[in-house]
Design a protein around this motif. Sequence first.
Motif, mmCIF file in Angstrom:
data_model
loop_
_atom_site.group_PDB
_atom_site.id
_atom_site.type_symbol
_atom_site.label_atom_id
_atom_site.label_comp_id
_atom_site.label_asym_id
_atom_site.label_seq_id
_atom_site.Cartn_x
_atom_site.Cartn_y
_atom_site.Cartn_z
ATOM 1 N N LYS A 175 -22.469 -9.320 -1.583
ATOM 2 C CA LYS A 175 -23.798 -9.040 -1.043
ATOM 3 C C LYS A 175 -24.072 -7.535 -1.114
ATOM 4 O O LYS A 175 -23.163 -6.728 -0.985
ATOM 5 N N SER A 176 -25.335 -7.199 -1.334
ATOM 6 C CA SER A 176 -25.711 -5.793 -1.439
ATOM 7 C C SER A 176 -25.527 -5.090 -0.089
ATOM 8 O O SER A 176 -26.002 -5.568 0.945
ATOM 9 N N SER A 177 -24.830 -3.971 -0.114
ATOM 10 C CA SER A 177 -24.619 -3.157 1.084
ATOM 11 C C SER A 177 -25.167 -1.758 0.837
ATOM 12 O O SER A 177 -25.222 -1.286 -0.301
ATOM 13 N N THR A 178 -25.581 -1.098 1.887
ATOM 14 C CA THR A 178 -26.149 0.249 1.772
ATOM 15 C C THR A 178 -25.138 1.285 2.240
ATOM 16 O O THR A 178 -24.624 1.207 3.356
ATOM 17 N N LEU A 179 -24.855 2.240 1.372
ATOM 18 C CA LEU A 179 -24.009 3.385 1.713
ATOM 19 C C LEU A 179 -24.933 4.573 1.939
ATOM 20 O O LEU A 179 -25.819 4.835 1.126
ATOM 21 N N HIS A 180 -24.743 5.287 3.045
ATOM 22 C CA HIS A 180 -25.584 6.447 3.275
ATOM 23 C C HIS A 180 -24.779 7.576 3.903
ATOM 24 O O HIS A 180 -23.764 7.363 4.569
ATOM 25 N N VAL A 181 -25.245 8.789 3.677
ATOM 26 C CA VAL A 181 -24.566 9.981 4.146
ATOM 27 C C VAL A 181 -25.625 11.059 4.360
ATOM 28 O O VAL A 181 -26.674 11.045 3.708
ATOM 29 N N SER A 182 -25.368 11.969 5.297
ATOM 30 C CA SER A 182 -26.296 13.080 5.509
ATOM 31 C C SER A 182 -25.519 14.388 5.535
ATOM 32 O O SER A 182 -24.358 14.437 5.930
ATOM 33 N N PHE A 183 -26.192 15.443 5.083
ATOM 34 C CA PHE A 183 -25.569 16.758 4.984
ATOM 35 C C PHE A 183 -26.440 17.799 5.676
ATOM 36 O O PHE A 183 -27.670 17.724 5.641
ATOM 37 N N GLU A 184 -25.778 18.777 6.275
ATOM 38 C CA GLU A 184 -26.465 19.930 6.838
ATOM 39 C C GLU A 184 -25.778 21.200 6.361
ATOM 40 O O GLU A 184 -24.559 21.232 6.168
ATOM 41 N N GLU A 185 -26.575 22.244 6.170
ATOM 42 C CA GLU A 185 -26.050 23.562 5.835
ATOM 43 C C GLU A 185 -26.610 24.560 6.831
ATOM 44 O O GLU A 185 -27.826 24.722 6.936
ATOM 45 N N SER A 186 -25.728 25.176 7.594
ATOM 46 C CA SER A 186 -26.118 26.114 8.650
ATOM 47 C C SER A 186 -27.093 25.474 9.631
ATOM 48 O O SER A 186 -28.038 26.102 10.097
ATOM 49 N N GLY A 187 -26.877 24.179 9.930
ATOM 50 C CA GLY A 187 -27.685 23.487 10.913
ATOM 51 C C GLY A 187 -28.983 22.909 10.393
ATOM 52 O O GLY A 187 -29.704 22.244 11.137
ATOM 53 N N ALA A 188 -29.301 23.114 9.109
ATOM 54 C CA ALA A 188 -30.529 22.581 8.516
ATOM 55 C C ALA A 188 -30.180 21.543 7.458
ATOM 56 O O ALA A 188 -29.122 21.622 6.819
ATOM 57 N N PRO A 189 -31.045 20.527 7.233
ATOM 58 C CA PRO A 189 -30.760 19.502 6.219
ATOM 59 C C PRO A 189 -30.537 20.123 4.843
ATOM 60 O O PRO A 189 -31.284 21.018 4.430
ATOM 61 N N LEU A 190 -29.502 19.657 4.154
ATOM 62 C CA LEU A 190 -29.205 20.137 2.803
ATOM 63 C C LEU A 190 -29.926 19.232 1.810
ATOM 64 O O LEU A 190 -29.524 18.082 1.602
ATOM 65 N N THR A 191 -30.985 19.730 1.212
ATOM 66 C CA THR A 191 -31.845 18.920 0.344
ATOM 67 C C THR A 191 -31.571 19.194 -1.131
ATOM 68 O O THR A 191 -30.929 20.176 -1.494
ATOM 69 N N ASP A 192 -32.093 18.284 -1.974
ATOM 70 C CA ASP A 192 -32.074 18.443 -3.439
ATOM 71 C C ASP A 192 -30.667 18.625 -3.997
ATOM 72 O O ASP A 192 -30.449 19.394 -4.937
ATOM 73 N N ALA A 193 -29.705 17.924 -3.416
ATOM 74 C CA ALA A 193 -28.321 17.996 -3.897
ATOM 75 C C ALA A 193 -28.022 16.811 -4.807
ATOM 76 O O ALA A 193 -28.745 15.804 -4.816
ATOM 77 N N ILE A 194 -26.972 16.937 -5.596
ATOM 78 C CA ILE A 194 -26.469 15.833 -6.411
ATOM 79 C C ILE A 194 -25.382 15.131 -5.597
ATOM 80 O O ILE A 194 -24.359 15.734 -5.270
ATOM 81 N N VAL A 195 -25.617 13.872 -5.258
ATOM 82 C CA VAL A 195 -24.693 13.135 -4.395
ATOM 83 C C VAL A 195 -24.280 11.847 -5.088
ATOM 84 O O VAL A 195 -25.127 11.111 -5.621
ATOM 85 N N ARG A 196 -22.980 11.578 -5.083
ATOM 86 C CA ARG A 196 -22.459 10.339 -5.671
ATOM 87 C C ARG A 196 -21.410 9.733 -4.752
ATOM 88 O O ARG A 196 -20.680 10.457 -4.075
ATOM 89 N N PHE A 197 -21.364 8.404 -4.764
ATOM 90 C CA PHE A 197 -20.307 7.678 -4.061
ATOM 91 C C PHE A 197 -19.281 7.207 -5.097
ATOM 92 O O PHE A 197 -19.637 6.585 -6.102
ATOM 93 N N GLU A 198 -18.019 7.507 -4.850
ATOM 94 C CA GLU A 198 -16.914 7.035 -5.694
ATOM 95 C C GLU A 198 -16.223 5.887 -4.960
ATOM 96 O O GLU A 198 -15.742 6.059 -3.844
ATOM 97 N N VAL A 199 -16.196 4.704 -5.592
ATOM 98 C CA VAL A 199 -15.681 3.501 -4.938
ATOM 99 C C VAL A 199 -14.531 2.927 -5.759
ATOM 100 O O VAL A 199 -14.662 2.751 -6.970
ATOM 101 N N TRP A 200 -13.414 2.630 -5.110
ATOM 102 C CA TRP A 200 -12.322 1.955 -5.816
ATOM 103 C C TRP A 200 -11.495 1.132 -4.841
ATOM 104 O O TRP A 200 -11.333 1.490 -3.677
ATOM 105 N N LYS A 201 -11.008 -0.001 -5.346
ATOM 106 C CA LYS A 201 -10.146 -0.867 -4.557
ATOM 107 C C LYS A 201 -8.739 -0.303 -4.566
ATOM 108 O O LYS A 201 -8.273 0.201 -5.594
#
Length: 254
Positions: A175-201
Amino acid sequence: MKKIGLFLFMAAIIMLAACNNETEKKNTNTTELIPIAVDVKLNPKKINPGEEVTLHAIVTQGEEAVEDADEVQFEIAQKGSEESEFLDGKHTSDGEYTAVKTFEQDGTYFVTAHVTARSMHTMPKVEVVIGNPSITEGPADEPTEDGDHHGSEHHHGSGDVSIDFPLETEYPVGKSSTLHVSFEESGAPLTDAIVRFEVWKEGAEKHEFIDASETENGVYQSDYTFAETGNYNIQVHIEKGEIHEHLEKKTNVK
């Protein structure tokens, strides 16, 4: 007949009031996620080569001392050097984690506390002067005239980047699951970044990389379907400019 209708009307009002009260209770009990904070200190403050120094990381969440951090590590790197040393922090009391280090030579050093606790990750960095360093000592990753950088290609342990990666302990297979993550830099949201999830069994050689999209400022997510049951590792990678950070967690699929 009128009495029955009046009774039903009053019962409906009472039920509606009860539902509203229950909703208000749920809303009142909803707590806002408070980020962890880490204060890095060294004792003594004035340090000479060959002296034993205690590194302190005091971890808090709001007014509460964090006694159950998953991992506390001190990264030590001399200014201008590509090499780093990692020391495990040991919990003492009142949210404090310590390690002992002896600096063997004069110089300027960076001490970064890598702290993972309560599904969050942060890495504050402090600069430490040992003895009498040379005034010609150059900074790590100093730009050259042609725009290149000395040292490593990626800046790991930026000191101001915090990661909130609330991975579920269990996901459904197929079933489809949602992976999410948030980032901050110096207390402010870190925007326009390249983000990837690496998944392995666990035990498998194949690693899958899934690109994440920024759904709101500093928040990135992606949908993923686990094909098999078992234990999995999921590592989130973020890149932006000189920032290159990652955080790995484990989960189970049933």
